[in-house]
Scaffold this motif. Structure first.
Motif, PDB file in Angstrom:
ATOM      1  N   GLU B  84      44.125  44.771  42.728  1.00 49.87           N
ATOM      2  CA  GLU B  84      44.327  44.297  44.094  1.00 49.87           C
ATOM      3  C   GLU B  84      43.672  45.249  45.101  1.00 49.87           C
ATOM      4  O   GLU B  84      42.965  44.834  46.007  1.00 49.87           O
ATOM      5  CB  GLU B  84      45.839  44.188  44.361  1.00 49.87           C
ATOM      6  N   ILE B  85      43.912  46.545  44.914  1.00 52.07           N
ATOM      7  CA  ILE B  85      43.356  47.516  45.855  1.00 52.07           C
ATOM      8  C   ILE B  85      41.840  47.592  45.727  1.00 52.07           C
ATOM      9  O   ILE B  85      41.112  47.626  46.712  1.00 52.07           O
ATOM     10  CB  ILE B  85      43.959  48.920  45.608  1.00 52.07           C
ATOM     11  N   LEU B  86      41.380  47.600  44.486  1.00 55.61           N
ATOM     12  CA  LEU B  86      39.942  47.802  44.263  1.00 55.61           C
ATOM     13  C   LEU B  86      39.106  46.616  44.713  1.00 55.61           C
ATOM     14  O   LEU B  86      37.961  46.779  45.108  1.00 55.61           O
ATOM     15  CB  LEU B  86      39.673  48.064  42.774  1.00 55.61           C
ATOM     16  N   GLY B  87      39.662  45.461  44.646  1.00 54.57           N
ATOM     17  CA  GLY B  87      38.812  44.331  45.008  1.00 54.57           C
ATOM     18  C   GLY B  87      39.597  43.076  45.302  1.00 54.57           C
ATOM     19  O   GLY B  87      39.127  41.964  45.077  1.00 54.57           O
ATOM     20  N   GLY B  88      40.832  43.264  45.800  1.00 46.68           N
ATOM     21  CA  GLY B  88      41.705  42.127  46.050  1.00 46.68           C
ATOM     22  C   GLY B  88      41.019  41.037  46.855  1.00 46.68           C
ATOM     23  O   GLY B  88      41.075  39.860  46.526  1.00 46.68           O
ATOM     24  N   SER B  89      40.346  41.472  47.920  1.00 47.46           N
ATOM     25  CA  SER B  89      39.569  40.503  48.675  1.00 47.46           C
ATOM     26  C   SER B  89      38.109  40.903  48.520  1.00 47.46           C
ATOM     27  O   SER B  89      37.595  41.690  49.289  1.00 47.46           O
ATOM     28  CB  SER B  89      39.984  40.527  50.140  1.00 47.46           C
ATOM     29  N   PRO B  90      37.467  40.392  47.495  1.00 49.23           N
ATOM     30  CA  PRO B  90      36.109  40.830  47.195  1.00 49.23           C
ATOM     31  C   PRO B  90      35.158  40.587  48.355  1.00 49.23           C
ATOM     32  O   PRO B  90      35.348  39.642  49.125  1.00 49.23           O
ATOM     33  CB  PRO B  90      35.721  39.989  45.980  1.00 49.23           C
ATOM     34  N   LEU B  91      34.189  41.456  48.444  1.00 46.32           N
ATOM     35  CA  LEU B  91      33.204  41.300  49.505  1.00 46.32           C
ATOM     36  C   LEU B  91      32.332  40.092  49.170  1.00 46.32           C
ATOM     37  O   LEU B  91      31.641  40.068  48.168  1.00 46.32           O
ATOM     38  CB  LEU B  91      32.334  42.552  49.608  1.00 46.32           C
ATOM     39  N   ASP B  92      32.415  39.094  50.016  1.00 47.71           N
ATOM     40  CA  ASP B  92      31.625  37.894  49.806  1.00 47.71           C
ATOM     41  C   ASP B  92      30.299  38.101  50.525  1.00 47.71           C
ATOM     42  O   ASP B  92      30.182  37.835  51.717  1.00 47.71           O
ATOM     43  CB  ASP B  92      32.400  36.694  50.367  1.00 47.71           C
TER      44      ASP B  92
END
Lengths: 345, 492
Positions: B84-92
């Protein structure tokens, strides 16, 4: 399209106009570390003058861990401190911090002299070899060492042994020009051993005092590249050269991987000392405690900026004081740096 | 050190498994080990504290899932938190509708900005874009020349002009517009977060080019200071994402977690080698396991589950239990295994695998060979391999382009495997309701023939040879040596 001019701004900004004094006073060392010590001092401030309790020990632990000292070394250090505290019945947190500083200083007590000649190989041209992973500041360090030795009156030859990274030779050329050293280089992708050998031969022919050999940065888990480096060292140590210092350059921002780096490079190249770079930032380089203790490798030089003069001898006393903020008023000018964000929260 | 750590962690969690519910003391014990694991991986001490607190809260506070043991549950929570912290909302990463898409790179000295700039340009090219690089690092001697050399190798133009980096960057933007470039990548000089003057300069560069994406370059070897650096850069530039460099080293890369946590932005790309192509979009799940030193168990399991269709698995399990497992099933399993992806990448995900094995050159050819052999058999031979005599063997060898010896070898292994599995399933059925068998099979079937005995214990398992895996524990008749089986992954 425009081309680049040699950037002199860096030296002026960081080091002031260049009077190439070989050594800068310890106060400079401490001020370079001033940004490091603030956070730690803040943390320790809360435990001063109180009876040590669980929270005290926790603060000390977090302080050491936060300085990249590492889990194992931190635990061992605090274990030792705890037994001293029990034996001597230390009941004041201030005293505890002083005791910790003493013990850490004692752990760093060692001979850190740099060798500029090969006593058992008379007439050989001394070589300093610089090794390390990518981006730690090898080339910059060579530039600064060159400036320092030149200022001491030594005739310096630089060897552009980093034939891999694009434009590494040009970068070193800039530094060589600054301090009046000769640079020997090969073509891009040339065999680094032969470049270094050529440089040593040229230096011997010219009667130079020392060769400073750059090498390409490499990650220590790349076996073939480490083998290549071992070969560079062997070749550099051949007639007419003699490797008198193999200096491992370590970036102060490096975490626990620094120990792995030191171990691998020591194995491949018989490292004789460590240069700790970028200590002018907020990083503390605490991994050197583990490197010193476990591998017996001594930090000999410290990089404090991008200027030609920003390289000083490692001074354990100042380092520990600055790290722990044990003696907050010891000759440290007020920092002009902004208040650092505290690591953690 | 890492192996010990893996042992320690999985040991603790194994201890937790098998208990009915989670007690605070159990959770604390596991979390103490996880704390050390994170610290040894260079996760910032403050980040670790908050992280552990959150996991404790979630673990003790409930979220009791029927299907997971407490140990699995803690691991899952830890893993989920990390991912979650590393890429919870991935850079689109979206290219701007009105080009050029402006990307600015910033970071400390030596973090790998210039190399990352060239790699990103190459990545953009691979996306069908036409990038322009701007060499705005006018400080480090020969930095622009380095960029030019790298750019020449990938056939990308570099813009730079001496003097003021802000003017240089602005000039690059104008040039990109004039020449119709659709991506602009601005390389900036390395700077210390505490250097007020240079941080001001990078802010002015940012103002001049108004980047769509500001990416912070973070060296995966960085320690505790990553947090201070990231906070300062984020405060100055509003970082959109992170590029993690030198991930091909052996650092555990806890800095990634520290930075992602304090900046609240995901790691977008990872640089995984010295070549320009060694650059990829970031996989938070892999990184989570690397930081924990566990191997990418979760991904492995999920992959296996996703690929291996349940019905197939149940049917195969049924036949296994009845001792009618055929060579067709066998090949099927091999194919499932291959569907999971490149074998090398699978091995890399496994926990407790030594570097030697991890770096060994593993090719998928041996599965292909086994497949070819079985496909050269008649249906009758596949069901009853015992009818295969010397002449049939020669025919099969000729048909599959192998030798009689290879065919014989495969048959021998298959017979052993069927015997063993049949025995085990028989054992299992005494203890478990029949429906559970399929479940076991599903999780482990695909990985087993690949010699992945090391993953056998389930999600948290790591290390340990066959003895840690249930399937390998007590094979019927004992002593089948998975390592010796020729069909195991080559390279073992």
């Amino acid at each position: 399209m425009a081309t680049q001019t040699p950037p002199d701004g860096a030296a002026e900004r960081a080091g002031g106009p260049a009077e190439t004094g070989p050594l800068r006073p310890a106060a400079t060392f401490a001020s370079g570390l001033a940004s490091s010590r603030r956070t730690l001092r803040d943390r320790l401030a809360s435990i001063r003058g109180r009876r040590p309790d669980g929270a005290t020990w926790e603060s000390l632990e977090e302080a050491l861990l936060g300085a990249d000292v590492g889990v194992a070394t931190t635990m061992a250090t605090l274990e030792r401190l705890r037994s001293t505290a029990d034996d001597q019945d230390i009941v004041d947190a201030d005293e505890l911090v002083h005791e910790l500083a003493d013990q850490m200083r004692a752990a760093l007590d060692a001979d850190r002299s740099l060798h500029v000649s090969a006593p058992d190989r008379k007439g050989a041209t001394p070589v300093w070899l610089f090794v390390g992973v990518n981006g730690v500041g090898k080339t910059t360090t060579i530039g600064k060492v060159g400036a320092r030795l030149s200022a001491e009156g030594q005739v310096v030859v630089m060897a552009a042994g980093d034939t891999f990274r694009a434009a590494a030779t040009s970068q070193l050329q800039t530094w060589a020009d600054r301090c009046g050293a000769d640079l020997i280089s090969g073509s891009a992708g040339a065999d680094p051993s032969s470049v270094v050998h050529d440089a040593v031969s040229a230096a011997a022919a010219r009667g130079a005092d020392v060769v400073l050999a750059d090498t390409a940065g490499r990650l220590q888990n790349r076996k073939n590249l480490m083998d290549e480096l071992a070969k560079v060292r062997r070749v550099a140590d051949r007639e007419p050269g003699a490797v008198v210092e193999t200096l491992l350059v370590i970036d102060a921002t490096t975490g626990q991987n620094g120990l792995s780096q030191a171990r691998a490079f020591a194995e491949a190249t018989d490292v004789t000392g460590v240069v700790l770079t970028k200590l002018d930032g907020s990083a503390k380089g605490g991994i050197v405690f583990a490197i010193e203790a476990e591998l017996g490798l001594r930090v000999k030089l410290v990089g404090l900026g991008e200027g030609a003069n920003d390289l000083v001898d490692f001074d354990p006393d100042s380092y520990v004081d600055a790290l722990l903020g044990a003696d907050p008023d010891a000759g440290v000018p007020a920092s002009h740096s902004p208040e650092q964000a505290r690591p953690g929260d | 050190m890492f192996d010990t750590l893996t042992d320690r962690l999985s040991g603790t969690l194994r201890g937790l498994r098998g208990r009915g519910r989670m007690r605070p003391a159990d959770v604390d014990e596991a979390l103490a080990e996880i704390r050390l694991a994170l610290l040894e991986a260079d996760v910032n001490v403050g980040v670790v504290r908050r992280f552990v607190d959150r996991v404790r809260e979630r673990s003790i506070g409930g979220e009791v899932t029927a299907s997971l043991t407490p140990g699995q549950q803690v691991t899952k929570i830890v893993n989920d938190e990390l991912v979650e912290i590393l890429g919870g909302s991935p850079l689109d990463f979206q290219f701007a509708p009105r080009p050029p898409t402006v990307v600015m790179l910033a970071g400390l000295q030596g973090s790998g900005k210039t190399t990352a700039a060239a790699k990103l340009a190459q990545w953009c090219k691979s996306q069908g874009r036409n990038p322009l690089l701007v060499g705005a690092d006018l400080q480090r001697p020969a930095a622009v020349e380095q960029l030019r050399t790298l750019a020449r190798g990938i056939d990308v133009e570099v813009w730079s002009e001496p003097g003021d980096p802000v003017a240089c960057a602005a000039g690059g933007l104008a040039h990109a517009r004039q020449t119709g470039r659709d991506v602009l990548i601005v390389d900036t000089a390395g700077r210390l977060a505490i250097d007020v003057e240079l941080m001001g300069e990078v802010a002015r560069i940012s103002d001049a080019v108004e980047p769509h994406y500001t990416l912070l370059i973070v060296d995966s070897m960085v320690g505790q200071d990553a947090v201070a650096t990231a906070e300062a850069f984020h405060a100055t530039l509003e970082v959109d994402g992170i590029i993690l460099t030198k991930l091909d080293g052996d650092a555990r890369g806890g800095a990634a977690l520290s930075v992602a946590e304090v900046v609240g932005r995901p790691v977008a790309f990872a640089s995984v080698g010295e070549k320009v192509d060694d650059f990829e979009q970031f996989h938070p799940d892999r990184m989570a396991s690397r930081i924990l030193g566990m191997g990418d168990v979760m991904t492995l399991i999920e992959k296996a589950e996703a690929v291996y269709e349940q019905e197939e698995a149940e049917a195969a399990a049924q036949r296994l239990a009845e001792g009618t497992f055929t060579l067709d099933d066998f090949v099927d399993q091999l194919r499932q295994l291959r569907k999971m992806g490149n074998l090398q990448s699978i091995v890399q995900m496994m926990p407790g695998i030594s570097d030697q094995v991890r770096n060994a050159d593993i090719d998928d050819d041996r599965i292909t060979t086994a497949e070819a052999i079985v496909l050269s058999m008649t249906p009758a031979e596949r069901v009853s391999p015992e009818i295969i005599d010397a002449s049939r063997r020669a025919r099969i060898a000729a048909g599959s382009g192998t030798s009689s010896a290879q065919v014989g070898n495969l048959l021998k292994q298959f017979t052993q495997m069927r015997k063993m599995m049949g025995g085990m399933m028989g054992l299992g059925s005494k203890r478990r309701p029949a429906s559970r068998k399929a479940g076991r099979k599903r999780g482990k079937g695909p990985t087993r023939p690949a010699g992945s005995s090391r993953t056998g214990g389930g999600r948290t398992s790591s290390k340990g040879g066959p003895s840690s895996g249930k399937l390998g524990t007590k094979p019927d008749g004992g002593g089948i040596d998975w390592e010796a089986l020729d069909l195991k992954l080559p390279g073992r």
